[in-house]
Design an enzyme around this catalytic site. Sequence first.
Site, PDB file in Angstrom:
ATOM      1  N   LYS A  91       7.709  -3.675   3.735  1.00  0.00           N
ATOM      2  CA  LYS A  91       8.711  -3.293   2.737  1.00  0.00           C
ATOM      3  C   LYS A  91       9.953  -2.715   3.397  1.00  0.00           C
ATOM      4  O   LYS A  91      11.092  -3.064   3.052  1.00  0.00           O
ATOM      5  CB  LYS A  91       8.122  -2.264   1.766  1.00  0.00           C
ATOM      6  CG  LYS A  91       7.104  -2.827   0.785  1.00  0.00           C
ATOM      7  CD  LYS A  91       6.468  -1.704  -0.033  1.00  0.00           C
ATOM      8  CE  LYS A  91       5.454  -2.266  -1.015  1.00  0.00           C
ATOM      9  NZ  LYS A  91       4.704  -1.215  -1.746  1.00  0.00           N
TER      10      LYS A  91
ATOM     11  N   ASP B  95       8.194   0.103  -9.250  1.00  0.00           N
ATOM     12  CA  ASP B  95       6.901  -0.559  -9.433  1.00  0.00           C
ATOM     13  C   ASP B  95       6.637  -0.895 -10.892  1.00  0.00           C
ATOM     14  O   ASP B  95       5.754  -1.696 -11.206  1.00  0.00           O
ATOM     15  CB  ASP B  95       5.760   0.332  -8.918  1.00  0.00           C
ATOM     16  CG  ASP B  95       5.318  -0.024  -7.509  1.00  0.00           C
ATOM     17  OD1 ASP B  95       5.561  -1.176  -7.089  1.00  0.00           O
ATOM     18  OD2 ASP B  95       4.721   0.826  -6.832  1.00  0.00           O
TER      19      ASP B  95
ATOM     20  N   GLN C 276       2.912   4.466  -2.587  1.00  0.00           N
ATOM     21  CA  GLN C 276       1.972   3.402  -2.234  1.00  0.00           C
ATOM     22  C   GLN C 276       0.555   3.744  -2.705  1.00  0.00           C
ATOM     23  O   GLN C 276       0.037   4.820  -2.429  1.00  0.00           O
ATOM     24  CB  GLN C 276       1.993   3.184  -0.716  1.00  0.00           C
ATOM     25  CG  GLN C 276       1.112   2.046  -0.240  1.00  0.00           C
ATOM     26  CD  GLN C 276       1.605   0.693  -0.726  1.00  0.00           C
ATOM     27  OE1 GLN C 276       2.803   0.430  -0.783  1.00  0.00           O
ATOM     28  NE2 GLN C 276       0.681  -0.167  -1.100  1.00  0.00           N
TER      29      GLN C 276
END
Length: 300
Positions: free
Chosen positions: A54, A121, A98
């Site tokens: 990422k 997200d 995460q």
Amino acid sequence: MTAKIIDGKEFAARVRGQVAEHVTRLKNDHGITPGLAVVLVGEDPASQVYVRSKGKMTVEVGMKSVEHKMDADTSETDLLKVIDDLNNDPDIHGILCQLPLPKHLDEDLIINSISPAKDVDGFHISNVGLLGTGQKSMVPCTPLGCLMMLRDHHGSISGMDAVVIGRSNIVGKPMAQLLLNDSATVTIAHSRTKDLADVVRRADIVVAAVGRPEMVPGDWIKEGATVIDVGINRLDAPEKGEGKTKLVGDVHYESCAARAGAITPVPGGVGPMTIACLLANTVTACCRANGLDEPEGLTA
């Protein structure tokens, strides 16, 4: 029939190219650099690899990348403080924590502590509610990537019969909502669905996101249907040598490809789209935060 392969790697590269163009315009026209912050708690190897990827791609498209790596025994209070600081940082437009988190941390609490406007997200309960009512929201990356590929392949999916196999909060439920918002006729199927094979056989679009390797055989697929395989499962592959493994999806690729009109492979299908859509979401969040037009073609 031999299915057209929907190349996720190529499509994701295109999306990243579009993101990079928008980032350049934001810098040149408005003096703004979109910023993405990733918070990693603990030493999970898969998460570490994913976070590195990422960060690398964030920098490649010209955005600011920030990483906060925290010990596995980090307290909830300390983690919430980091997120609060990022919520209040005007240079950060996207935040993700995460997953999975260490078991002593409340994932729902942590996710819902992220500002909904920076929740790239798309997991915050406010974004879930906005998506469910057809309003402007941040959209989970994997379903957004699937929708982009479907739109690219079909042009319009209005009126098509779609079956989503799987009802997770991360993929199944938001995928169904996105399809519904695009005027498809949507069925959510799962492990307890009666006559699952017959339900799948009527679908023009099948999105398999159930987490069971090669669960969907070719004879479940309607001739000419589009198959989007979200599953990533690792199986033993003794034919490759002792201790070797292989990645497979939730559909049996060879038999499904023989009947489908189009299909995503595993690997190289949906997977590459997830990070590409994370970058797209960050640009979208940046534009919204600054009252600018959203990037065309990169949102739901």
